[in-house]
Write an enzyme that holds these catalytic residues in place. Structure first.
Site, PDB file in Angstrom:
ATOM      1  N   GLN A 180       0.494  13.878 -13.738  1.00 56.46           N
ATOM      2  CA  GLN A 180       0.907  15.139 -14.345  1.00 56.46           C
ATOM      3  C   GLN A 180       0.103  16.333 -13.850  1.00 56.46           C
ATOM      4  OE1 GLN A 180       3.456  15.971 -16.138  1.00 56.46           O
ATOM      5  NE2 GLN A 180       4.272  13.909 -16.365  1.00 56.46           N
ATOM      6  N   GLY A 184       3.501   6.909  -9.031  1.00 56.44           N
ATOM      7  CA  GLY A 184       2.274   6.753  -9.784  1.00 56.44           C
ATOM      8  C   GLY A 184       2.138   5.423 -10.498  1.00 56.44           C
ATOM      9  N   SER A 185       3.228   4.914 -11.036  1.00 57.96           N
ATOM     10  CA  SER A 185       3.144   3.634 -11.754  1.00 57.96           C
ATOM     11  C   SER A 185       2.742   2.503 -10.826  1.00 57.96           C
ATOM     12  CB  SER A 185       4.487   3.318 -12.421  1.00 57.96           C
ATOM     13  OG  SER A 185       4.745   4.199 -13.495  1.00 57.96           O
ATOM     14  N   SER A 213       2.629  11.141  -8.182  1.00 59.40           N
ATOM     15  CA  SER A 213       4.056  10.955  -7.894  1.00 59.40           C
ATOM     16  C   SER A 213       4.630  12.258  -7.358  1.00 59.40           C
ATOM     17  CB  SER A 213       4.828  10.549  -9.156  1.00 59.40           C
ATOM     18  OG  SER A 213       4.527   9.226  -9.540  1.00 59.40           O
ATOM     19  N   ASN A 217       0.736  13.847 -20.262  1.00 59.26           N
ATOM     20  CA  ASN A 217       2.130  14.246 -20.070  1.00 59.26           C
ATOM     21  C   ASN A 217       2.781  14.810 -21.320  1.00 59.26           C
ATOM     22  OD1 ASN A 217       1.783  11.396 -20.857  1.00 59.26           O
ATOM     23  ND2 ASN A 217       4.012  11.371 -20.955  1.00 59.26           N
ATOM     24  N   THR A 225       8.612  -1.193   6.096  1.00 60.42           N
ATOM     25  CA  THR A 225       8.978  -0.040   6.907  1.00 60.42           C
ATOM     26  C   THR A 225       8.914   1.241   6.086  1.00 60.42           C
ATOM     27  OG1 THR A 225      10.437  -1.412   8.243  1.00 60.42           O
ATOM     28  CG2 THR A 225      10.777   0.970   8.365  1.00 60.42           C
ATOM     29  N   CYS A 269       7.876   5.638 -24.221  1.00 60.23           N
ATOM     30  CA  CYS A 269       7.077   4.413 -24.227  1.00 60.23           C
ATOM     31  C   CYS A 269       6.149   4.468 -25.420  1.00 60.23           C
ATOM     32  CB  CYS A 269       6.271   4.300 -22.940  1.00 60.23           C
ATOM     33  SG  CYS A 269       7.278   4.423 -21.459  1.00 60.23           S
TER      34      CYS A 269
END
Length: 387
Positions: free
Chosen positions: A179, A70-71, A199, A151, A237, A328
């Site tokens: 989330q 996701g980031s 994610s 989240n 790849t 964070c």
């Protein structure tokens, strides 16, 4: 032990069915870009995997770009879409509670001369007002990015209504759905967004893989140049084994979601009810409305007890994993949750807060073990405190 794990919003354990698929796919070792048999076997496998992943979102495989998570998806989308106005400052709308991969990317874009950002506040329960988004729109607004589910609190934002408002004005809408995907039904067409990030490790699949849904008709600057993979936008790849694991995680999520949500809502009610008896001063940070919050998430405050201390004690004494929220922080010295700050909590309550996030492997026995452990921990802390 998996039953003592209550930090599912950070990451999830692998589903045994996902492990099995990855293990059984070890003989698919060819490069999908090769024309020989081994390569074509890999290509067919990832083609099928892409269909399963897209199906979870009710989108088309051609609208799906595989990323590392996701980031990366958030970074790529925001930079890639806004790059078309390089040299011409424009306006972007986001919220004060976005994940750092959105907040920091937009800050970088702004500081590089990209334009201006309006941050939409949240109310005391952590929800964004669509009206506030509408009021913030300007003639030069080019993008709105609002997360689907938070989240820390589990608050589900009114993204569908925000996307409708944006669409009526021709404004591109993105949502960070990391989330939400796998925890609630998502139909990208009904949601109305132009792009969505996710994610796989949040839904019992492998880490290091995720995706970006981008509605047909939009193009981004390539993230990686070279071999032409991902429709020429992200060369490299393909990670075949992780892709197959991701596909199985998405397939399993579709099968398990309804049953899992019913169980998690029951566990959540039991947890909160019993916690109120154990800790009479308990406060819930956010809402418990089952229609507006994730079924698996409880953010709570026990006044007078440091959340970090309680989390550490539960870990070392009982082997229980919980979280104190986002690592964070907008305040790096005090390390306070910026989400709870924006909801209006004072420093004392933020420091006394804890996030408990459950998953499909959580059962009633696990909840009772957690409750007994918290009760014992509180008794321990109360003994240490002066009267």
């Amino acid at each position: 032990m998996i039953g003592r794990y209550f930090d599912y919003n950070s990451t999830t354990p692998l589903d045994p069915r996902v492990c099995q698929v990855i293990t059984e796919s070890m003989d698919i070792y060819g490069n999908p870009s090769s024309t020989h048999g081994s390569g074509q076997k890999a290509r067919l496998a990832i083609h099928s995997a892409r269909q399963h992943i897209a199906a979870l979102l009710h989108g088309e495989p051609e609208e799906l770009y595989i990323t590392s998570g996701g980031s990366e998806s958030n970074n790529w989308l925001l930079k890639g879409y806004l790059s078309q106005w390089a040299g011409t400052p424009v306006h972007v709308i986001t919220s004060v509670i976005e994940h750092p991969s959105v907040k920091e990317t937009l800050r970088y874009w702004r500081d590089a001369g990209g334009g201006e950002i309006t941050y939409i506040p949240v109310d005391a329960e952590g929800f964004i007002s669509p009206q506030a988004v509408m009021d913030a729109i300007r003639p030069d607004t080019k993008l709105i990015s609002i997360m689907l589910a938070n989240n820390e609190t589990g608050a589900i934002q009114p993204v569908q209504e925000i996307a409708r408002i944006a669409g009526s004005r021709g404004i591109f809408t993105h949502t960070d759905a990391v989330q939400a995907v796998g925890k609630m039904p998502i139909h990208v067409r009904e949601l109305g967004v132009d792009s969505l990030s996710f994610s796989i490790h949040k839904l019992y699949g492998p880490k290091g893989i995720g995706g970006l849904y981008l509605q047909s008709g939009y193009k981004l600057d390539p993230l990686l140049h070279g071999g032409g993979q991902e429709q020429g936008l992200r060369s490299g790849t393909e990670n075949v084994l992780s892709l197959l694991g991701a596909a199985e995680a998405c397939r399993v999520a579709m099968l398990d979601m309804e049953r899992s949500q019913v169980k998690l809502l029951w566990c959540k009610r039991l947890l909160v009810e019993k916690l109120r008896a154990i800790a009479p001063g308990l406060k819930i940070n956010g809402s418990l409305d089952s229609d507006r919050t994730l079924a698996n998430t409880v953010n709570l405050c026990i006044p007078g007890i440091r959340g970090e201390a309680l989390a550490a004690y539960l870990d070392h004494r009982y082997g229980i994993a919980v979280s104190v929220g986002s690592a964070c922080s907008s305040n790096h010295q005090k390390k306070l949750s910026y989400v709870l700050q924006e909801m209006g909590l004072d420093e004392a309550d933020i420091r006394s807060s804890l996030r408990i996030s459950m998953g499909k492997f959580t059962d009633e026995m696990d909840i009772h073990y957690l409750l007994e452990s918290i009760e014992s921990a509180l008794a321990h802390f109360n003994q240490l405190m002066p009267t």
